[in-house]
Design an enzyme around this catalytic site. Structure first.
Site: not given
Length: 414
Positions: A233, A346, A378
């Site tokens: 991320s 995601d 995610h």
């Protein structure tokens, strides 16, 4: 240590006195979590668990010079809840989370072989900014690759703990079982959330000093012949900047690295959650993010712009740094191999909004590999159907196929 204020906050939540709780927030938290958002989050949690039947005693989790962490158990008719708070020396809340009460302990994923490696505690950095970490070292002689793990945005611990899950620990144990040395560490914003409120604090401050120190520490291991950086991320977004700062980085692994400007993504995610989890997000939150994002885009943005006018309460300096950083362009400048992985389910970093920038910006690079794991959310947990925040509360593990991808790629580029 007096933990009375923590219990008082839990009582205020029970009695739905959200404005009074908000009044105890530090400015950055007030900007990120207004009373309306707090009300929605509390209502959603209580809706799943039933009425509150009791509140337990606060328990201190971590002490630092400037912060106390406290957990307050909240007993409900259909399942317990924990209110986790970070309280500074002035009695203000620097953080507040509503989490399920601890359930079964994390168990190793089926692809991990704990007999194949050992772990030891290490310290990353020095002085007041030092953070603890864990080195996971495969057994046996011979040269091997090493990987430094970077968690996503927010005050994450070294395991990137999310509810009952520990995705970075999954990665560490899975890769170590495949012969890869792995170093992971608590973020400075986890160990000392007030650090994020320091004047001029930026994403670079949040990651780069400790990430580069971790790379250097891992390189000193006699059996590690090269060190890669793996970021998830925001950790993936900032990974190219880490490699730019530390030339010894051998290559990058980017898991769900966001490329869409974060303040624009916040609006998109809020709109998505209005549809998939309306109990969590209302139109008022979307409107708030929209106003704050406009302030980030404004030519008048400056280090002096109040955090209360900006997304998540981050300072003007933080957003200036974000606005001026292009992860794909930075990655394109690096003469280093890269593996980019994306989850097809995601909703936070998406195939539609983020991945095309990696594909386009790195299309000229034969040493860049991009894979989509269609079933991954995610956190790269496999599943079906639309991904929602509730999915992160169910025990799960990073998909074994992701471990295979990373370990296989490391072997190919080595």
């Amino acid at each position: 240590m007096n933990l009375g204020p923590a219990t008082a906050v839990a009582e205020m939540l029970r009695e739905e006195r959200f404005d009074e709780v908000e009044a105890l927030f530090a400015p950055s938290l007030r900007a990120a979590v207004p009373a309306g958002t707090l009300r929605a989050a509390w209502t959603a949690e209580i809706g799943k668990r039933g009425a509150v039947t009791g509140i337990g005693d606060a328990v201190a989790e971590t002490f630092t010079a400037d912060l106390v962490r406290a957990r307050v158990p909240v007993r409900c008719e259909g399942g317990d809840l924990t209110v986790l708070m970070s309280i500074d020396a002035d009695g203000l809340l620097q953080g507040l989370q509503l989490t399920p009460a601890p359930g079964p302990a994390w168990t190793p994923p089926p692809y991990a072989d704990p007999s194949a490696f050992t772990e030891r505690e290490v310290t990353i950095g020095a002085g007041s900014s030092a953070v603890p970490g864990t080195l996971t070292m495969p057994d046996g002689p011979g040269a091997r690759p090493g990987v430094v793990l970077l968690p996503g945005g927010g005050p994450f611990d070294r395991d990137e703990t999310s509810g009952p899950n520990k995705p970075l620990k999954d990665l560490a144990w899975g890769l170590a079982s495949r012969g890869v040395a792995v170093l992971r560490f608590d973020k400075i914003t986890y160990r000392s959330p007030v650090a994020a409120n320091a004047p001029g604090f930026t994403m670079s401050d949040e990651y780069v000093p400790h990430a580069t120190a971790a790379v250097r520490l891992l390189r000193r291991e006699s059996t590690v012949d090269r060190v890669f950086v793996l970021g998830h991320s925001m950790g993936g977004k900032v990974a190219p900047r880490v490699a730019l700062a530390e030339p010894a980085v051998a290559g990058l692994v980017v898991l769900a690295g966001d490329t869409q400007p974060m303040h624009h993504a916040a609006i998109r995610v809020a709109r998505h959650l209005m549809t998939t989890a309306p109990e969590l997000i209302g139109q008022d939150t979307v409107d708030l993010f929209t106003r704050q994002a406009a302030n980030v885009d404004s030519p008048g943005l400056s280090p002096d712009t109040p955090g209360t006018d900006l997304p998540f309460g981050f300072s003007g300096s933080y957003w200036l740094d974000q606005r001026g950083y292009d992860p794909v362009a930075t990655a394109a400048r690096l003469d280093k191999p890269m593996l980019v992985l994306q989850g097809g389910r995601d909703y936070q970093v998406t195939v539609e909004d983020d991945l095309p920038r990696w594909r386009t910006g790195l299309a000229h690079r034969p040493d860049v590999t991009i894979h989509v794991h269609a079933a991954g959310d995610h956190l790269f947990f496999p599943g079906t159907g639309p991904s929602t925040p509730a999915g992160y509360e169910e025990p799960n593990h990073v998909d074994a196929a992701v471990i295979d991808d990373i370990a296989g790629w490391l072997g190919e580029v080595g």
